[in-house]
Motif scaffolding. Structure first.
Motif, PDB file in Angstrom:
ATOM      1  N   HIS A  59      12.635  12.794  24.594  1.00  0.00           N
ATOM      2  CA  HIS A  59      11.341  12.504  23.984  1.00  0.00           C
ATOM      3  C   HIS A  59      11.083  13.339  22.729  1.00  0.00           C
ATOM      4  CE1 HIS A  59      10.792  15.927  26.660  1.00  0.00           C
ATOM      5  NE2 HIS A  59       9.699  16.258  25.990  1.00  0.00           N
ATOM      6  N   GLN A  99      18.391  10.872  17.432  1.00  0.00           N
ATOM      7  CA  GLN A  99      18.307   9.512  17.977  1.00  0.00           C
ATOM      8  C   GLN A  99      19.509   8.671  17.542  1.00  0.00           C
ATOM      9  OE1 GLN A  99      14.422   7.511  17.661  1.00  0.00           O
ATOM     10  NE2 GLN A  99      13.516   9.509  17.188  1.00  0.00           N
ATOM     11  N   ASP A 103       7.493   4.393  27.362  1.00  0.00           N
ATOM     12  CA  ASP A 103       6.538   5.195  26.595  1.00  0.00           C
ATOM     13  C   ASP A 103       7.201   6.128  25.585  1.00  0.00           C
ATOM     14  OD1 ASP A 103       4.536   3.996  28.040  1.00  0.00           O
ATOM     15  OD2 ASP A 103       4.357   5.624  29.489  1.00  0.00           O
ATOM     16  N   LEU A 104       8.516   6.145  25.533  1.00  0.00           N
ATOM     17  CA  LEU A 104       9.218   7.031  24.610  1.00  0.00           C
ATOM     18  C   LEU A 104       9.035   6.581  23.160  1.00  0.00           C
ATOM     19  CD1 LEU A 104      12.553   7.460  26.599  1.00  0.00           C
ATOM     20  CD2 LEU A 104      10.849   9.256  26.194  1.00  0.00           C
ATOM     21  N   LYS A 105       8.700   7.509  22.283  1.00  0.00           N
ATOM     22  CA  LYS A 105       8.529   7.196  20.862  1.00  0.00           C
ATOM     23  C   LYS A 105       9.884   7.326  20.159  1.00  0.00           C
ATOM     24  CE  LYS A 105       4.162   6.864  21.723  1.00  0.00           C
ATOM     25  NZ  LYS A 105       3.550   5.525  21.900  1.00  0.00           N
ATOM     26  N   LEU A 106      10.783   6.425  20.522  1.00  0.00           N
ATOM     27  CA  LEU A 106      12.143   6.433  19.998  1.00  0.00           C
ATOM     28  C   LEU A 106      12.462   5.067  19.387  1.00  0.00           C
ATOM     29  CD1 LEU A 106      13.975   8.112  23.038  1.00  0.00           C
ATOM     30  CD2 LEU A 106      13.179   9.252  20.958  1.00  0.00           C
ATOM     31  N   ARG A 107      13.561   4.997  18.651  1.00  0.00           N
ATOM     32  CA  ARG A 107      13.991   3.709  18.116  1.00  0.00           C
ATOM     33  C   ARG A 107      14.205   2.733  19.267  1.00  0.00           C
ATOM     34  NH1 ARG A 107      19.767   4.952  15.349  1.00  0.00           N
ATOM     35  NH2 ARG A 107      20.198   2.759  15.871  1.00  0.00           N
ATOM     36  N   ASP A 108      13.881   1.479  19.025  1.00  0.00           N
ATOM     37  CA  ASP A 108      13.858   0.475  20.091  1.00  0.00           C
ATOM     38  C   ASP A 108      15.192   0.343  20.820  1.00  0.00           C
ATOM     39  OD1 ASP A 108      11.221  -0.053  19.597  1.00  0.00           O
ATOM     40  OD2 ASP A 108      11.606  -1.835  18.364  1.00  0.00           O
ATOM     41  N   ARG A 147      15.623   3.334  23.172  1.00  0.00           N
ATOM     42  CA  ARG A 147      14.646   3.328  24.260  1.00  0.00           C
ATOM     43  C   ARG A 147      15.000   2.279  25.318  1.00  0.00           C
ATOM     44  NH1 ARG A 147      10.542   2.418  21.466  1.00  0.00           N
ATOM     45  NH2 ARG A 147      10.348   0.168  21.840  1.00  0.00           N
TER      46      ARG A 147
END
Length: 228
Positions: free
Chosen positions: A99, A106, A137-142, A145
């Motif tokens: 996260h 990433q 809910d992770l704010k990562l590249r799709d 995630r």
């Protein structure tokens, strides 16, 4: 007396056998199975939960279990700058604190993920990752995630106070140290309840007690803090 964080990790080497599972038995059983199997899982595993639930302990324990088998493992966490490229010699890939990954991390994590599951040679490698949030809910590249969430996902729970007491008792016994109920209550009420912090505190107390040739008591804890 103010609460002290002491969030500097476990002093003793984390192992799966030393992990007090409590409500996290399913996750522990899964990791124990795959870390000892001669056939690596082609399905990734993701652990998530708040600080103190044991994510880093479990990843470190799996790493140690694989290392003892003579296997090489790729490891990535949020503190690693300029992550290396995926290596075919790796038998598994471990990713902690996903996260917190920046864009470069990433990118490397996605590259490792793809190469682990579709390697240029050999069988797929196991990917074990951990973060503070559920995959969605992770704010990562799709693309990263979604890959973190399509395999085995375990939500880890923080241990209750009685379970933390059991862990302290178990670790103290392993060191040959006696902790009274009064001392454990003091530790749990005055210091960070994160298990890594409590284990570090126990280790510091053990060393200080040996140096001063005294039993671990509340006055000794206060004396140690005053001497720091």
């Amino acid at each position: 007396m103010k609460q002290l964080a002491l969030d500097i990790g476990l002093a003793t080497a984390p192992t799966l056998a030393r992990f007090f599972a409590g409500p996290n038995e399913a996750a522990l059983s899964h990791l124990s199975l795959w870390s000892t199997s001669t056939i690596r899982s082609p399905v990734p595993t993701y652990l998530w939960g708040e600080s103190g639930c044991g994510k880093t302990h479990l990843l470190s324990a799996v790493h140690e279990a694989l290392r003892e088998q003579g296997l090489q493992v790729g490891c990535l966490d949020a503190n690693m700058h300029n992550p290396p490229l995926f290596e075919e010699a790796w038998s598994a890939v471990l990713m902690d604190d996903v996260h917190l990954y920046n864009l470069e991390q990433q990118h490397s994590a996605f590259n490792w993920f793809v190469n682990a599951l579709t390697p240029a040679s050999g069988m797929p490698r196991w990917v074990l990752a951990a973060g503070a949030l559920p995959p969605a809910d992770l704010k990562l590249r799709d693309d990263l995630r979604t890959r973190l969430g399509w395999g085995h996902v375990y939500a880890l729970q923080v241990l209750s106070e009685s379970e933390r007491r059991s862990v302290l008792r178990q670790e103290a016994d392993a060191r040959g140290v006696f902790l009274s109920d009064e001392v454990m209550g003091f530790m749990l009420s005055r210091f960070s309840r994160d298990l890594g912090s409590l284990m570090q505190l126990l280790d510091n107390l053990d060393h200080y007690a040996l140096q001063t040739q005294r039993a671990i008591t509340i006055p000794l804890i206060k004396l140690m803090l005053e001497s720091e």
